[in-house]
Design an enzyme around this catalytic site. Structure first.
Site, PDB file in Angstrom:
ATOM      1  N   GLY A  11       0.832  -1.208   0.000  1.00  0.00           N
ATOM      2  CA  GLY A  11       0.000   0.000   0.000  1.00  0.00           C
ATOM      3  C   GLY A  11       0.863   1.253   0.000  1.00  0.00           C
ATOM      4  N   ARG A  72       1.064  -5.019  -5.200  1.00  0.00           N
ATOM      5  CA  ARG A  72       1.306  -6.207  -4.381  1.00  0.00           C
ATOM      6  C   ARG A  72       1.558  -7.322  -5.395  1.00  0.00           C
ATOM      7  NH1 ARG A  72      -0.693  -4.024   0.492  1.00  0.00           N
ATOM      8  NH2 ARG A  72      -2.576  -2.802   0.271  1.00  0.00           N
ATOM      9  N   ASP A 103       5.852  -5.329   5.996  1.00  0.00           N
ATOM     10  CA  ASP A 103       6.445  -6.633   6.313  1.00  0.00           C
ATOM     11  C   ASP A 103       6.534  -7.568   5.110  1.00  0.00           C
ATOM     12  OD1 ASP A 103       7.092  -6.131   8.899  1.00  0.00           O
ATOM     13  OD2 ASP A 103       5.364  -7.165   9.782  1.00  0.00           O
ATOM     14  N   THR A 125       4.263   2.438   5.618  1.00  0.00           N
ATOM     15  CA  THR A 125       2.867   2.009   5.713  1.00  0.00           C
ATOM     16  C   THR A 125       2.129   2.928   6.675  1.00  0.00           C
ATOM     17  OG1 THR A 125       1.341   0.309   6.537  1.00  0.00           O
ATOM     18  CG2 THR A 125       3.555   0.244   7.435  1.00  0.00           C
ATOM     19  N   ASP A 127      -0.153   1.970   8.527  1.00  0.00           N
ATOM     20  CA  ASP A 127      -0.707   1.146   9.613  1.00  0.00           C
ATOM     21  C   ASP A 127       0.139   1.135  10.895  1.00  0.00           C
ATOM     22  OD1 ASP A 127      -2.622   0.459   7.741  1.00  0.00           O
ATOM     23  OD2 ASP A 127      -1.679  -1.441   7.221  1.00  0.00           O
ATOM     24  N   ASP A 129       2.283  -0.921  11.676  1.00  0.00           N
ATOM     25  CA  ASP A 129       2.286  -2.302  12.171  1.00  0.00           C
ATOM     26  C   ASP A 129       3.597  -3.039  11.856  1.00  0.00           C
ATOM     27  OD1 ASP A 129       1.914  -2.382   9.438  1.00  0.00           O
ATOM     28  OD2 ASP A 129       0.366  -3.932   9.488  1.00  0.00           O
ATOM     29  N   ARG A 162     -26.792  12.363  17.041  1.00  0.00           N
ATOM     30  CA  ARG A 162     -26.680  10.983  16.586  1.00  0.00           C
ATOM     31  C   ARG A 162     -25.494  10.275  17.227  1.00  0.00           C
ATOM     32  NH1 ARG A 162     -27.447  12.292  10.186  1.00  0.00           N
ATOM     33  NH2 ARG A 162     -29.678  11.843  10.055  1.00  0.00           N
ATOM     34  N   ARG A 171      -5.511  -2.339   8.768  1.00  0.00           N
ATOM     35  CA  ARG A 171      -5.489  -3.788   8.556  1.00  0.00           C
ATOM     36  C   ARG A 171      -5.785  -4.491   9.883  1.00  0.00           C
ATOM     37  NH1 ARG A 171      -3.579  -6.305   4.035  1.00  0.00           N
ATOM     38  NH2 ARG A 171      -2.436  -4.480   3.395  1.00  0.00           N
TER      39      ARG A 171
HETATM   40  O1  F6P Z   1      -1.556  -1.353   4.556  1.00  0.00           O
HETATM   41  C1  F6P Z   1      -2.234  -0.178   4.248  1.00  0.00           C
HETATM   42  C2  F6P Z   1      -3.692  -0.435   4.034  1.00  0.00           C
HETATM   43  O2  F6P Z   1      -4.322   0.790   3.688  1.00  0.00           O
HETATM   44  C3  F6P Z   1      -4.418  -1.101   5.186  1.00  0.00           C
HETATM   45  O3  F6P Z   1      -4.771  -0.185   6.200  1.00  0.00           O
HETATM   46  C4  F6P Z   1      -5.603  -1.701   4.481  1.00  0.00           C
HETATM   47  O4  F6P Z   1      -6.059  -2.838   5.183  1.00  0.00           O
HETATM   48  C5  F6P Z   1      -5.045  -2.095   3.144  1.00  0.00           C
HETATM   49  O5  F6P Z   1      -3.875  -1.333   2.947  1.00  0.00           O
HETATM   50  C6  F6P Z   1      -5.978  -1.856   1.991  1.00  0.00           C
HETATM   51  O6  F6P Z   1      -5.384  -2.363   0.844  1.00  0.00           O
HETATM   52  P1  F6P Z   1      -5.890  -2.059  -0.634  1.00  0.00           P
HETATM   53  O7  F6P Z   1      -5.514  -0.650  -0.978  1.00  0.00           O
HETATM   54  O8  F6P Z   1      -5.176  -3.052  -1.462  1.00  0.00           O
HETATM   55  O9  F6P Z   1      -7.383  -2.211  -0.630  1.00  0.00           O
END
Ligand code: F6P
Length: 320
Positions: A11, A72, A103, A125, A127, A129, A162, A171
């Site tokens: 990503g 990817r 990773d 990333t 994330d 992570d 609301r 992720r």
């Molecule tokens: O790793 C970055 C991320 O945006 C995650 O937060 C998410 O789960 C994933 O990539 C979404 O991937 P894609 O852009 O392939 O839908």
């Protein structure tokens, strides 16, 4: 090492361009040649390789996304794909490589190193992570983007009295959710690392908040838990409070990088180029305990990481 390749993989993340710019310029200053590899490992296998010079990275430090594009790539997870990648590198005179990604991308980077291409990884990333590092390129911009979006949702949520469920990316990790939960003053934060699935307790808290006079009820839900739309329907049915779900999605991955992402990505990029110029390989650049460092890739991939307990405790104390 005489000629290095650089690619972005997985990503995209704001700040990747700042990292690319830094790798290219610092490598050139060290007497290395640089080639850009388009579309990550997929582009490597397709030999989408372009020469880069100092001006190839002009006017990009402020731009989101990645000028090298990203993908990817399944094929590069196989031994044959990795072998082919290393051979293509050799064919193009590439004896060093910088891989910016997460990773999955680093597993490929470790393989390239083992196949004789000096390879350095940079954590890119939104994330956060990646276990070996307290900072990843793009996280700061992404949480700021999400925070601003949630502030806006809060306005309309209050006007209509609301409940709002806002789903943020990450992720399987809850870092973006936890940071936004704190920064946006959410009434609840649902993290995959901690959520026990007790929806009735969540509903009870919403009812209790309304009794105490709260006009809105913002729940920041992590992508790793998901199901925000169906959750909203169940909450509305159980509480009688109009409830809306918003999934922030890919807007969190775009936009102009923050100052922190530009500066940290630049420092990390420079370190990658310097490591390669010193003949180092199989290293992952990281930011740990307030310092820029680098680790052996396999050692880094074996590390584990969790939501920092103190941050989680603060988040819990501040919600409601
Ligand atoms: O790793 C970055 C991320 O945006 C995650 O937060 C998410 O789960 C994933 O990539 C979404 O991937 P894609 O852009 O392939 O839908």
């Amino acid at each position: 090492v005489k000629t290095i390749g650089i690619l972005t993989s997985g990503g995209d993340a704001p700040g990747m361009n700042a990292a690319i710019r830094s790798v290219v310029r610092v490598a050139i200053s060290k007497g290395l040649k640089v080639k850009g590899i388009m579309r990550g490992y997929a582009g490597l296998l397709e030999e989408e390789i372009v020469d880069m010079d100092s001006t190839s990275v002009s006017d990009i430090i402020n731009r989101g996304g990645t000028i090298l594009y990203t993908a990817r790539c399944k094929e590069f997870t196989t031994a044959e794909g990795q072998q082919k990648g290393a051979e293509i590198c050799r064919k193009h005179g590439i004896d060093g490589m910088v891989v910016i990604g997460g990773d999955g991308s680093f597993r490929g980077a470790g393989k390239l190193s083992a196949l004789g291409i000096n390879t350095i990884g940079l954590p890119g990333t939104i994330d956060l992570d990646i276990a070996c590092t307290d900072y990843t390129i793009g996280f700061d911009t992404a949480v700021n983007t999400a925070m601003e979006a949630i502030d806006k949702i809060r306005d309309t949520s209050t006007s209509h009295e609301r409940c709002s469920i806002v789903e943020v990316m990450g992720r399987n990790a809850g870092y973006i959710a936890m940071w936004c939960g704190i920064a946006n003053g959410a009434e609840d934060i649902l993290l995959p690392e901690r959520y026990d699935g007790d929806e009735q307790a969540l509903i009870n808290r919403i009812i209790e908040n309304r009794k105490r006079g709260k006009k809105h009820n913002i729940i920041v839900n992590a992508e790793g838990i998901g199901h925000s739309s169906s959750m909203a329907k169940r909450i509305e049915a159980a509480t009688g409070i109009e409830t809306r779900a918003t999934i922030l999605g890919h807007m969190q991955r775009g936009g102009t990088p923050t100052c922190k992402d530009r500066v940290y990505a630049s420092i990390m990029g420079a370190r990658a180029a310097i490591l390669l110029s010193e003949g180092k390989s199989n290293r992952l650049v990281a930011y740990k305990h307030g310092e820029f460092v680098d680790y052996d890739i396999q050692e880094a991939l074996n590390m584990v990481k969790d939501i920092p307990e103190e941050q989680y405790e603060v988040a819990k104390l501040l919600v409601r």
